[in-house]
Design an enzyme around this catalytic site. Structure first.
Site, mmCIF file in Angstrom:
data_model
loop_
_atom_site.group_PDB
_atom_site.id
_atom_site.type_symbol
_atom_site.label_atom_id
_atom_site.label_comp_id
_atom_site.label_asym_id
_atom_site.label_seq_id
_atom_site.Cartn_x
_atom_site.Cartn_y
_atom_site.Cartn_z
ATOM 1 N N LYS B 79 29.835 -60.388 9.791
ATOM 2 C CA LYS B 79 29.188 -59.556 8.774
ATOM 3 C C LYS B 79 28.610 -58.317 9.450
ATOM 4 C CE LYS B 79 25.740 -60.436 5.094
ATOM 5 N NZ LYS B 79 24.906 -61.510 4.479
ATOM 6 N N SER B 155 25.934 -62.447 -0.078
ATOM 7 C CA SER B 155 26.250 -61.143 0.455
ATOM 8 C C SER B 155 27.239 -61.178 1.628
ATOM 9 C CB SER B 155 24.975 -60.428 0.910
ATOM 10 O OG SER B 155 24.315 -61.155 1.912
ATOM 11 N N SER B 179 23.352 -66.510 0.746
ATOM 12 C CA SER B 179 24.378 -65.503 1.049
ATOM 13 C C SER B 179 25.489 -65.969 1.988
ATOM 14 C CB SER B 179 23.731 -64.236 1.612
ATOM 15 O OG SER B 179 23.215 -63.441 0.582
#
Lengths: 56, 462
Positions: B79, B155, B179
């Site tokens: 990420k 996310s 997330s």
């Protein structure tokens, strides 16, 4: 949320709000204050400390 | 060796044994990313030169008879809130593009690299991790490999989609309220949110420091366990990292479920979801022979407190830029960050006091059981651009409601694993496993039992 109240919140942290952003911020802040009321209504004993650094 | 369907543990075993070369694996992975990522939009940076150089080092170590590490030659991606040397750490934002490149990798990236894994690139996310859909206005939405008209979840959406599509067998994400778990479930992969403080967050852009965790996403339980074993342990560079020594989980997967008390979470976790999401838990319970249910108290209050802490802290983290350049934030996150910055201190402190109290309430639950089963999300992946959904006849905002089964557990730092469920619907769903602090091994043992019964989703080949 009325405009004057939003202005008071914003003045409290010196955070000027763009006129375009105000309706969205007002809606989000209203929602957060409603959640704060839910938390405030929970019966937490006075002796419980906040847990900003948290050890599970 | 076909990278798209091969697990990290299998890749490492083959590379360590000299049966596969890391350079060939990395080349194949880079080709797959080049061919298939444009339609999915998982990657915001691909590090071909670095990856090929690291692969050559792994191959040289094997050739010289040196130990190349337990993740030798395993491609992975992170990420884009993890520092990667030479890249500006975007955290999904336009503002952070102006930051100088990171001088070194984040602690978790270094741990995987030291174990022989090879970093291929950085992955898309909701701006500053504030969202559950990875519909990023600056970098575009990441699309679900199972149906590109749908979101990947967020996310850590780029992480989940890249693993589900077979572009990498392993990715890192972060989880504040769900997330890692939400996108893993919606993309049909495994995800682990560890106990709070168990994997170092040093070198990551924090969203809400009181609640932020980092963890792995993968396509098998053994891969998740191996990654966790490499990743967890003390780190003085992360102020919330616990000093507790590592407790390897991979060797314990063969123990089975003997001695573990498992129950389905009742009440909140049997409401507010589509029938197939709730039925997934029933199927898992049946597969495991679980008949017991147990009530988790005051979930709605925990969710409210988690939301207040998250946005009050995030608003504070970004206050300088919210004052000076609010227009540069993603419109999908900006108003919530601004509102969080305006919250009174009493609301925040009361939420933190409730957190201390709620920890004791959930400890009481885990005096009774070892592992809880819940749905991971209330629905399958929504279509890109959908803001609202109907639950039990009431319209709710997808953005908030999709985390309704995950928030209460991250709120008090409990370890969670999401296990992908297939065959129930055309689209993936997840079952969430939750345990007491530091009991990741229990979760992975139960996940392994479900995996052995064929619960896992397969990567999407095209």
């Amino acid at each position: 949320m009325d405009e004057a109240l939003l202005d008071r919140f914003a003045a409290g942290v010196d955070l000027p709000l763009d006129p375009e952003h105000r309706p969205g911020v007002a809606e989000a802040l209203e929602r957060l204050l409603a959640l704060a009321a839910v938390v405030a209504a929970a019966a937490v004993p006075d002796e419980v400390e906040p847990a900003p650094v948290f050890e599970p | 060796m076909k990278l798209v369907t091969t697990h990290a543990t299998e890749i490492a075993a083959a590379v360590r044994a000299g049966q596969a070369r890391a350079h060939a694996l990395v080349t194949a992975a880079l080709e797959a990313i080049s061919a298939r990522d444009p339609a999915l939009n998982c990657f915001t940076a691909v590090l071909a030169d670095r990856a090929l150089a690291e692969a050559a080092q792994v191959d040289a170590a094997v050739a010289a008879g040196r130990d190349p590490g337990p993740l030798a030659g395993v491609p992975f991606a992170v990420k884009n809130l993890f520092d990667v040397a030479g890249l500006s750490t975007l955290a999904g934002s336009r503002i952070n593009r102006e930051h100088p490149p990171a001088r070194r990798d984040a602690a978790a990236v270094r741990r995987l690299g030291n174990a022989g894994a090879i970093l291929l690139g950085a992955l898309n996310m909701d701006e500053y991790a504030c969202g559950f859909t990875t519909e990023n206005s600056h970098y575009g939405p990441t699309r679900n490999p199972h149906d590109p008209s749908r979101v990947a979840g967020g996310s850590s959406g780029g992480s989940a989609a890249a693993v589900a599509a077979g572009l990498v067998p392993l990715a890192l994400g972060s989880d504040t309220n769900g997330s890692i778990r939400v996108p893993a479930a919606l993309c049909g992969v495994f995800g682990l949110k560890p106990t709070y403080g168990r994997i170092s967050r040093a070198g990551t852009v924090l969203f809400s420091p009181s609640l932020d965790h980092v963890g792995p996403l993968a396509r098998s339980v053994a891969d998740l366990a191996l990654a966790f074993d490499v990743l967890h342990g003390p780190d003085p560079a992360d102020p919330v990292a616990r000093p507790r020594p590592p407790e390897p989980c991979l060797p314990r997967l063969t123990e089975g479920m003997d001695g573990l008390r498992i129950a389905v979470a009742d009440g909140h976790f049997r409401r507010g979801g589509d029938p197939e999401a709730l039925e997934a838990v029933g199927r898992a319970a049946t597969a495991l022979g679980v008949r017991r249910g147990i009530e988790v108290p005051q979930v709605e209050v925990a969710e409210a407190a988690a939301t207040i802490i998250t946005l009050a802290e995030a608003g504070n983290v970004h206050l300088r830029n919210l004052r000076a350049r609010a227009r540069d934030f993603d419109p999908l996150t900006r108003d919530r960050l601004l509102a969080g910055a305006l919250l009174p201190a009493s609301a925040y402190l009361q939420a933190q006091r409730f957190r201390g109290w709620y920890r004791a309430r959930l400890r009481a639950v885990f005096d009774e059981v070892d592992v809880l089963l819940t749905p991971t999300t209330p629905c399958v992946a929504p279509l890109v651009g959908t803001a609202r959904m109907v639950v039990g006849g009431t319209e709710v905002a997808i953005r908030g409601h999709i985390g309704t089964y995950t928030r209460a557990f991250s709120f008090v730092g409990l370890p969670c694993v999401t296990v992908p469920v297939r065959d129930l619907a055309a689209l993936p769903l997840g079952v969430q496993l939750v345990a007491a602090p530091y009991r990741e091994a229990d979760l992975l043992r139960v996940a392994a039992a479900l995996e052995a019964q064929g619960f896992t989703a397969e990567p999407v080949l095209a």
